[in-house]
Design an enzyme around this catalytic site. Sequence first.
Site: not given
Lengths: 251, 193
Positions: B77, B175, B177
């Site tokens: 990001c 992202h 994650e």
Amino acid sequence: MLTKRIIPCLDIKNGRTVKGVNFVDLRDAGDPVELAKQYADHGADELVFLDIAATLENRGTTLDMVLHVAEQVNIPFTVGGGISSVEHVDALLQCGADKVSINSSAVKRPELINELADKFGSQCVVVAIDAKKIDNEWFVHLAGGTIPTEIKLFEWAKEVEERGAGEILFTSMNHDGTKNGFANEALAKLSDELNIPIIASGGAGNVQHFIDTFEKGKSDAALAASVFHFGEIPIPELKKELKANNIEVRL
Amino acid sequence: MKLVIINYGAGNIKSIQFAFNRLGHDAILSNNPEEIKAADKVIFPGVGEASSAMKMLKESGLDKLIPKLKQPVLGICLGMQLMCLHTEEGDTEGLGIFQTKVKRFSDNVKVPQMGWNVIKDLKSDLFKDIKENEYMYLVHSYYAEHCNETIAATDYEINYASALRHENFYGTQFHPEKSSVSGAKILQNFLEL
């Protein structure tokens, strides 16, 4: 293409999911982590946890819950309820929350929105607005919609955007709990007048209501609780139906 | 394997750490240059505002260290954006690892872009076993322009670089994650680079 989002909302009290969840295959329907994982597996795009009995005393319990959700859930989630300070938000984000939602505290002290946006970035600041239509005019309400104010919805929404909110979660008190559909007229107006994403909340009862809020209400995301918790609308089927109606969703 | 997440005060560091835990790997949070240099893999996270994030990097001297790292580095990001030449956010000079600039979406679209969008034109081992048009979670108001280091593209208002690679440096605008099973696969791929 950016997809429309489906967001189950879980009410939390003392770190546990409040009654009203009826998933047959859950070992413990009161465990927010287990429920969150199940929703993530079923294709929910995000989750919202609303601490409905937030107090200073039980803040630690909620932070623990947030930590456990963040450990185990691989989609973004928002935490709301009783948040009124920068340090509280800091603690929630440190525990792994992706966004926080503020409501009454933003009305009481609008600078809080600026402070949060400056410190943590707009992307994690959701401002929830509860409003009720009275004599053809929408007015903001506080404390879960129980306390009326003189504040007009569209003026407040504009101010919220200008102060740095990344997203608005709009709940119509006229529609919430009715299962008669979302407040699409007001939602479409919000979407036209603002340039940040709008989450529709209040009124979901069937699949057509979701189709309508994305098409007529121009909503970017739709939030619901009971239709998901009671399995009335399974998320995989909802998304398939949305796709069949040419609404972009993540399948 | 020694995995370090650079901790310079910006970002959803816990989420990244937990995502690696779910893959069975411990990740150390550190701003210690020696510890970062000694890692097998480095994650450079970032959420928030670019100029203040860059200020924090400079204060800790990490702005000099990161471009010299030799092991695989993954910027996520804002981390990826700071690895570019320049970003319009706060008119901020970047680390100059990726030869491209970061611009703001116009008001013709809702800003930030928030939610799930697809990545395509995938060109890297980072995307091994990831299919074209896989959904990833994105939250951003600024985007990296295409350059010959683009390894994934996404459409939002325009077609932009949603992942970049220069030698041992990788960056994703999305992202991983927070991007469900496919995101976890990308993190696994990064560990296997």
